[in-house]
Structure formats: structure tokens, C-alpha cells
Write a protein that holds these residues in place. Sequence first.
Motif, short mmCIF file in Angstrom:
data_model
loop_
_atom_site.label_atom_id
_atom_site.label_comp_id
_atom_site.label_asym_id
_atom_site.label_seq_id
_atom_site.Cartn_x
_atom_site.Cartn_y
_atom_site.Cartn_z
N LEU A 104 0.80 -1.23 0.00
CA LEU A 104 0.00 0.00 0.00
C LEU A 104 0.83 1.27 0.00
O LEU A 104 0.26 2.37 -0.12
CB LEU A 104 -0.94 0.01 1.21
N GLY A 105 2.14 1.15 0.17
CA GLY A 105 2.96 2.35 0.28
C GLY A 105 2.72 3.01 1.62
O GLY A 105 2.50 2.34 2.62
N TYR A 106 2.76 4.36 1.66
CA TYR A 106 2.55 5.08 2.91
C TYR A 106 1.06 5.30 3.13
O TYR A 106 0.35 5.79 2.27
CB TYR A 106 3.28 6.42 2.89
N GLN A 107 0.61 4.96 4.32
CA GLN A 107 -0.78 5.16 4.73
C GLN A 107 -0.79 5.69 6.16
O GLN A 107 0.14 5.45 6.93
CB GLN A 107 -1.56 3.83 4.68
N ARG A 108 -1.87 6.39 6.50
CA ARG A 108 -2.07 6.80 7.90
C ARG A 108 -3.28 6.06 8.45
O ARG A 108 -4.30 5.93 7.77
CB ARG A 108 -2.26 8.30 7.99
N TYR A 109 -3.13 5.62 9.69
CA TYR A 109 -4.20 4.88 10.35
C TYR A 109 -4.55 5.54 11.67
O TYR A 109 -3.68 6.11 12.34
CB TYR A 109 -3.78 3.42 10.61
N TRP A 110 -5.83 5.43 12.03
CA TRP A 110 -6.33 5.96 13.29
C TRP A 110 -6.77 4.82 14.21
O TRP A 110 -7.30 3.82 13.76
CB TRP A 110 -7.54 6.86 13.07
N GLY A 111 -6.56 5.04 15.50
CA GLY A 111 -7.16 4.16 16.48
C GLY A 111 -8.61 4.55 16.72
O GLY A 111 -9.10 5.53 16.17
N GLN A 112 -9.28 3.79 17.57
CA GLN A 112 -10.71 4.01 17.82
C GLN A 112 -10.96 5.12 18.82
O GLN A 112 -12.09 5.60 18.95
CB GLN A 112 -11.37 2.71 18.30
N GLY A 113 -9.93 5.52 19.54
CA GLY A 113 -10.07 6.57 20.54
C GLY A 113 -10.30 6.02 21.93
O GLY A 113 -10.90 4.96 22.10
N THR A 114 -9.80 6.76 22.92
CA THR A 114 -10.01 6.40 24.31
C THR A 114 -10.33 7.67 25.10
O THR A 114 -9.69 8.70 24.92
CB THR A 114 -8.78 5.66 24.90
N GLN A 115 -11.36 7.58 25.93
CA GLN A 115 -11.83 8.75 26.65
C GLN A 115 -10.96 9.03 27.87
O GLN A 115 -10.69 8.12 28.67
CB GLN A 115 -13.28 8.55 27.10
#
Length: 120
Positions: A104-115
Amino acid sequence: QVQLVESGGGLVQAGGSLRLSCAASGSSFRINAMDWYRQAPGKQRDLVARITSGGSTTYADSVKGRFTISRDNAKNTVYLQMDTLKPEDTAVYYCNAEVYSHSLGYQRYWGQGTQVTVSS
């Protein structure tokens, strides 16, 4: 495909501490920069701290001297140690990683978040 899973959020009194973790999983990837962002209700998502693959760090002015970002490359995990917490630190905290893979080359990923909630 890479997945980011965060943990460590919760409720703490002002002046207290929390440590967030974000672990990346997947196959055949290399992680470059890893970031922590936060988003308070009704506000935009802002960068809190960044750590490069070489270990260089940057922080938002609002958290300098109180938060420390670190990473364990062997575990593909980034941490955010948060000390002397203030009510204005209350937000959902998100992990973000810049990842390279051959497919995929360079990608950015996010987590689901934590409060994170800091009571006064």
C-alpha cells in the motif's frame, strides 16, 4: 492493513496521571511517525504529541512539561504518559500512525479513541 488499538483512558482527578497505550498490529509493515491527537466535545481534533521513528518528539504548547510520548519499536507500541492532568485535558484521545507497507505504500491509520476525563 494495520490496526491500532488504544487503551489506558479513564477518569482521574486534577493533578493525577494516566498512561495511554496504542499498539499496532498487522503484517509486513513499518511504522514511521506515531502521534497522539485529542478531540474535546464541539472542538476540532488537535495534535498533542508526535514521535518519529528515530525518537524525536514534539508537543503541543498546552502539554509541554506534563506529557511524555515514547515508543517501543519491538512492540509497535506508542505511549503517552500524562501527568499533572487538568480538566481542560478532558477529551477523546486518538492514536495515529504513518505506516509503510510494500502493498500500500505510505498510509495513515487511526485508532478508535479512548476517553480521558479529568475532574476538578
